[in-house]
Design an enzyme around this catalytic site. Structure first.
Site, PDB file in Angstrom:
ATOM      1  N   GLY A  39      -5.166   9.000 -15.196  1.00  0.00           N
ATOM      2  CA  GLY A  39      -4.575   9.807 -16.257  1.00  0.00           C
ATOM      3  C   GLY A  39      -3.269   9.177 -16.696  1.00  0.00           C
ATOM      4  O   GLY A  39      -2.952   8.048 -16.301  1.00  0.00           O
ATOM      5  N   ALA A  40      -2.517   9.931 -17.494  1.00  0.00           N
ATOM      6  CA  ALA A  40      -1.273   9.387 -18.032  1.00  0.00           C
ATOM      7  C   ALA A  40      -0.273   9.075 -16.924  1.00  0.00           C
ATOM      8  O   ALA A  40       0.494   8.120 -17.013  1.00  0.00           O
ATOM      9  CB  ALA A  40      -0.678  10.382 -19.009  1.00  0.00           C
ATOM     10  N   GLY A  58      -1.001   8.694 -13.492  1.00  0.00           N
ATOM     11  CA  GLY A  58      -1.414   7.917 -12.330  1.00  0.00           C
ATOM     12  C   GLY A  58      -2.905   7.941 -12.073  1.00  0.00           C
ATOM     13  O   GLY A  58      -3.687   8.325 -12.946  1.00  0.00           O
ATOM     14  N   GLN A  59      -3.246   7.528 -10.854  1.00  0.00           N
ATOM     15  CA  GLN A  59      -4.659   7.439 -10.481  1.00  0.00           C
ATOM     16  C   GLN A  59      -4.969   8.533  -9.466  1.00  0.00           C
ATOM     17  O   GLN A  59      -4.136   8.861  -8.631  1.00  0.00           O
ATOM     18  CB  GLN A  59      -4.985   6.104  -9.804  1.00  0.00           C
ATOM     19  CG  GLN A  59      -4.646   4.862 -10.594  1.00  0.00           C
ATOM     20  CD  GLN A  59      -3.172   4.490 -10.443  1.00  0.00           C
ATOM     21  OE1 GLN A  59      -2.560   4.773  -9.431  1.00  0.00           O
ATOM     22  NE2 GLN A  59      -2.608   3.893 -11.477  1.00  0.00           N
ATOM     23  N   VAL A  60      -6.216   9.014  -9.545  1.00  0.00           N
ATOM     24  CA  VAL A  60      -6.647  10.012  -8.569  1.00  0.00           C
ATOM     25  C   VAL A  60      -7.804   9.416  -7.756  1.00  0.00           C
ATOM     26  O   VAL A  60      -8.766   8.912  -8.325  1.00  0.00           O
ATOM     27  CB  VAL A  60      -7.088  11.321  -9.254  1.00  0.00           C
ATOM     28  CG1 VAL A  60      -7.548  12.337  -8.219  1.00  0.00           C
ATOM     29  CG2 VAL A  60      -5.956  11.903 -10.090  1.00  0.00           C
ATOM     30  N   LYS A 113      -3.470  11.913  -5.649  1.00  0.00           N
ATOM     31  CA  LYS A 113      -2.959  11.395  -6.910  1.00  0.00           C
ATOM     32  C   LYS A 113      -1.738  10.513  -6.636  1.00  0.00           C
ATOM     33  O   LYS A 113      -0.781  10.936  -5.986  1.00  0.00           O
ATOM     34  CB  LYS A 113      -2.575  12.558  -7.823  1.00  0.00           C
ATOM     35  CG  LYS A 113      -2.137  12.103  -9.199  1.00  0.00           C
ATOM     36  CD  LYS A 113      -2.130  13.277 -10.157  1.00  0.00           C
ATOM     37  CE  LYS A 113      -1.798  12.844 -11.553  1.00  0.00           C
ATOM     38  NZ  LYS A 113      -1.966  13.904 -12.529  1.00  0.00           N
ATOM     39  N   ASP A 157       0.273  21.442 -20.992  1.00  0.00           N
ATOM     40  CA  ASP A 157      -0.785  20.479 -21.317  1.00  0.00           C
ATOM     41  C   ASP A 157      -2.161  21.107 -21.070  1.00  0.00           C
ATOM     42  O   ASP A 157      -3.031  20.493 -20.448  1.00  0.00           O
ATOM     43  CB  ASP A 157      -0.605  19.204 -20.483  1.00  0.00           C
ATOM     44  CG  ASP A 157      -1.351  18.018 -21.093  1.00  0.00           C
ATOM     45  OD1 ASP A 157      -1.749  18.093 -22.280  1.00  0.00           O
ATOM     46  OD2 ASP A 157      -1.539  17.012 -20.379  1.00  0.00           O
TER      47      ASP A 157
HETATM   48  N1  LIG Z   1      -8.333  17.730  -7.204  1.00  0.00           N
HETATM   49  C1  LIG Z   1      -9.233  16.996  -7.833  1.00  0.00           C
HETATM   50  N2  LIG Z   1     -10.521  16.964  -7.401  1.00  0.00           N
HETATM   51  C2  LIG Z   1     -11.440  16.216  -8.048  1.00  0.00           C
HETATM   52  N3  LIG Z   1     -11.187  15.467  -9.140  1.00  0.00           N
HETATM   53  C3  LIG Z   1      -9.918  15.448  -9.607  1.00  0.00           C
HETATM   54  C4  LIG Z   1      -8.890  16.206  -8.987  1.00  0.00           C
HETATM   55  N4  LIG Z   1      -7.729  15.996  -9.673  1.00  0.00           N
HETATM   56  C5  LIG Z   1      -8.025  15.154 -10.679  1.00  0.00           C
HETATM   57  N5  LIG Z   1      -9.333  14.820 -10.647  1.00  0.00           N
HETATM   58  C6  LIG Z   1     -10.012  13.916 -11.561  1.00  0.00           C
HETATM   59  O1  LIG Z   1      -9.314  12.696 -11.589  1.00  0.00           O
HETATM   60  C7  LIG Z   1      -9.256  12.174 -12.892  1.00  0.00           C
HETATM   61  C8  LIG Z   1      -7.821  11.825 -13.293  1.00  0.00           C
HETATM   62  O2  LIG Z   1      -7.057  13.009 -13.319  1.00  0.00           O
HETATM   63  P1  LIG Z   1      -5.609  13.121 -13.957  1.00  0.00           P
HETATM   64  O3  LIG Z   1      -5.184  14.533 -13.838  1.00  0.00           O
HETATM   65  O4  LIG Z   1      -4.713  12.093 -13.368  1.00  0.00           O
HETATM   66  O5  LIG Z   1      -5.810  12.645 -15.438  1.00  0.00           O
HETATM   67  P2  LIG Z   1      -6.392  13.328 -16.738  1.00  0.00           P
HETATM   68  O6  LIG Z   1      -6.223  14.804 -16.693  1.00  0.00           O
HETATM   69  O7  LIG Z   1      -7.771  12.787 -16.941  1.00  0.00           O
HETATM   70  O8  LIG Z   1      -5.449  12.699 -17.834  1.00  0.00           O
HETATM   71  P3  LIG Z   1      -3.949  13.102 -18.219  1.00  0.00           P
HETATM   72  O9  LIG Z   1      -3.182  13.295 -16.945  1.00  0.00           O
HETATM   73  O10 LIG Z   1      -3.499  11.931 -18.976  1.00  0.00           O
HETATM   74  O11 LIG Z   1      -4.048  14.341 -19.024  1.00  0.00           O
HETATM   75  C9  LIG Z   1      -9.904  13.193 -13.817  1.00  0.00           C
HETATM   76  O12 LIG Z   1     -11.234  12.789 -14.048  1.00  0.00           O
HETATM   77  C10 LIG Z   1      -9.914  14.449 -12.994  1.00  0.00           C
HETATM   78  O13 LIG Z   1     -11.030  15.265 -13.315  1.00  0.00           O
END
Ligand SMILES: Nc1ncnc2c1ncn2[C@@H]1O[C@H](COP(=O)(O)OP(=O)(O)OP(=O)(O)O)[C@@H](O)[C@H]1O
Length: 510
Positions: A23-24, A26-28, A44, A147
């Site tokens: 995402g914006a 970092g990495q998850v 994350k 957001d």
């Molecule tokens: N707790 C979690 N369990 C499973 N998947 C997750 C979890 N948190 C985040 N993800 C997945 O990880 C990915 C990256 O999540 P992140 O929140 O960093 O970015 P995003 O929401 O896609 O983008 P942005 O933060 O730019 O709005 C997404 O596909 C999200 O569905």
């Protein structure tokens, strides 16, 4: 190129398994908590490109905010740990949500009205909890998400619980009235941002309500209510300030929405915050009566449908179409993955009206009958014991007592370092009640008896306190805590039995 992080062990505890997404901020990653028997967690990391002091602070704030909010609402992702890896990159550990993001869900087709109501209601409950705020330094601070959009909503699915919805990513949330130096620069996602957010103004809960309005429109139609000429800040600034949202009829003439729902969603899209619903509660109030009208078909699914067909329906003007909690319990069948044996296990059960903790118990049919018929001499005792060290664990004890047939001890352990254990202890404390579902070994396909148990306020308070304090305690040796609790229980057993044998009417049940 393969990801060098895969397989890495973080903090001697979390083993990275795969990248879930970027995402914006970092990495998850999906990871395994090796200390807790390999339970899945999501981790994350702050993006390498953002490793400056301000972003580190913001990231830490995201972790803290989510941790505090996740404790208060089951509709907000739970954060359990925070740390810095060997390369000095901060990370936080969340419960892993096996499911689909709302954006994936609606990318193929819009949601049906019952599903929309069920999902939206849960989002609203999470958001309302954030807006009500968290306590910091003896003050309550309201949290604005800033957001709200479909990719920040995760929908998990459990065959028993149904759809459970969680809000993710309090990444740009700001603690209102916290003047710790966060600037008012634009943060958010252009298509969902409120006019005041585009202006960089001080935001309140009504900004999230606007974003929710955009998202609700999209959930029902698959289309956006507003369309910018160019996908730029300037393009969206003009659109959010001056373009009238499209009507539902112009986007989908076949969609027959209840009037109250349409009015509420269009109200959320008002340019002036004063003209929107002033709190998420107002939206919940619109959804609740609709939930009673629509959701029985949805959330308890076809099984209810099947059973209602085979049951005589008594004409009762007071009765809505939504089954009572006892009816829902009675409609359950013993899970296929559990042995047909005299065991006890806890389970969260979500009905279209509420989410409750249940205790599933299998006994011989004859024992259920014996205990059922002599109701006059039936008593029930319930208690919770907690061991915080070496590992936070709760022993949940229920005793069914019958003068003629003696006690039936029902014991289970709730591990406060697992998402499930936390959720149960918290729900027990919040609701002050649980349901016992008795099944006969001989007839596992239906629940033989459902018993509702009430907790007293001091028990509720204790449960909530344990859930809170366990957050700051490290996990270690859960089995040792279990055996210490077992010893404690064995010491207590004779006293409980004496209490049950005495004629204390307080503990009786029928
Ligand atoms: N707790 C979690 N369990 C499973 N998947 C997750 C979890 N948190 C985040 N993800 C997945 O990880 C990915 C990256 O999540 P992140 O929140 O960093 O970015 P995003 O929401 O896609 O983008 P942005 O933060 O730019 O709005 C997404 O596909 C999200 O569905």
């Amino acid at each position: 190129m393969s990801d060098p992080n895969i397989g890495r062990l973080l903090d001697n505890r979390y083993q990275l398994v795969e990248l879930l997404g970027k995402g914006a901020m970092g990495q998850v990653y999906l990871a395994k908590d090796v200390l807790l028997g390999g339970v899945s967690v999501a981790i994350k990391f702050l993006s390498q490109t953002l490793l400056n002091k301000k972003m580190r602070d913001r990231f830490e704030r995201e972790a803290t905010t989510s941790a505090l909010l996740g404790q208060r609402s089951m509709h907000i992702v739970r954060v359990m740990d925070y740390g810095v890896n060997s390369d000095d990159v901060p990370f936080y550990v969340m419960e892993y949500l096996r499911g689909e993001s709302l954006s994936d869900l609606i990318s193929t087709s819009p949601l049906s009205i019952p599903r929309f109501i069920n999902v939206t209601r849960q989002i609203c409950l999470g958001l309302q909890c954030a807006h009500e705020g968290i306590e910091k330094d003896n003050r309550i601070y309201s949290i604005i998400h800033r957001d709200i959009k479909p990719s920040n909503i995760l929908v998990t699915n459990d065959p028993t619980v149904g759809e459970l919805v969680k809000i993710l990513d309090f990444g740009i949330a700001k603690i209102l009235a916290d003047d710790s130096g966060q600037t008012n620069c634009f943060m958010g996602t252009l298509a969902y941002s409120s006019p005041e957010q585009m202006e960089g103004k001080e935001l309140d809960n009504r900004s999230d309500i606007y974003s929710l309005g955009v998202m609700m429109f999209q959930m029902l139609t698959g289309k956006m209510p507003l369309q910018a000429e160019t996908h730029t800040f300037g393009g969206w600034y003009k659109t959010h300030h001056h373009q009238s949202p499209r009507t539902f009829a112009s986007v989908d003439p076949n969609l027959k929405l209840p009037k109250a729902l349409e009015t509420t969603i269009m109200g959320c899209l008002e340019k002036d915050p004063k003209n929107r619903p002033q709190s998420v509660n107002e939206i919940i109030k619109t959804l609740d009566p609709l939930s009673a009208r629509f959701s029985h078909a949805q959330s308890i699914g076809q099984r209810i449908g099947q059973v209602l067909q085979t049951r005589p329906v008594v004409a009762d003007p007071q009765r809505t179409d939504v089954p009572s909690l006892e009816e829902v319990c009675r409609l359950q069948s013993w899970p296929k993955d559990k042995p047909l044996a005299q065991i006890v296990f806890p389970q969260v059960l979500a009905t279209s009206r509420e989410t409750v903790v249940t205790l599933w118990v299998m006994l011989n049919k004859s024992e259920i009958q014996q205990r059922q018929f002599s109701t006059l001499y039936n008593k029930l005792y319930k208690n919770f014991l907690c061991m915080m060290s070496p590992h936070p664990m709760v022993l949940w004890l229920t005793v069914l007592y019958n003068r003629e047939h003696g006690p039936r001890w029902l014991r289970c352990y709730l591990d406060l370092k697992t998402a499930k254990g936390q959720e149960m202890v918290r729900l027990l404390g919040q609701k002050g009640t649980y349901q016992i579902l008795l099944f006969a070994v001989e007839e596992p396909q239906r629940c033989a008896q459902a018993i509702s148990v009430r907790l007293n306020p001091s028990q509720c308070q204790l449960l909530q306190d344990w859930a809170n304090s366990s957050q700051i305690i490290n996990a270690a040796q859960p089995n040792l805590s279990k055996s210490l609790l077992k010893q404690e229980f064995e010491k207590l057993q004779p006293q409980i039995l004496m209490k049950l044998q005495s004629d204390d009417p307080d503990t009786s049940f029928s």
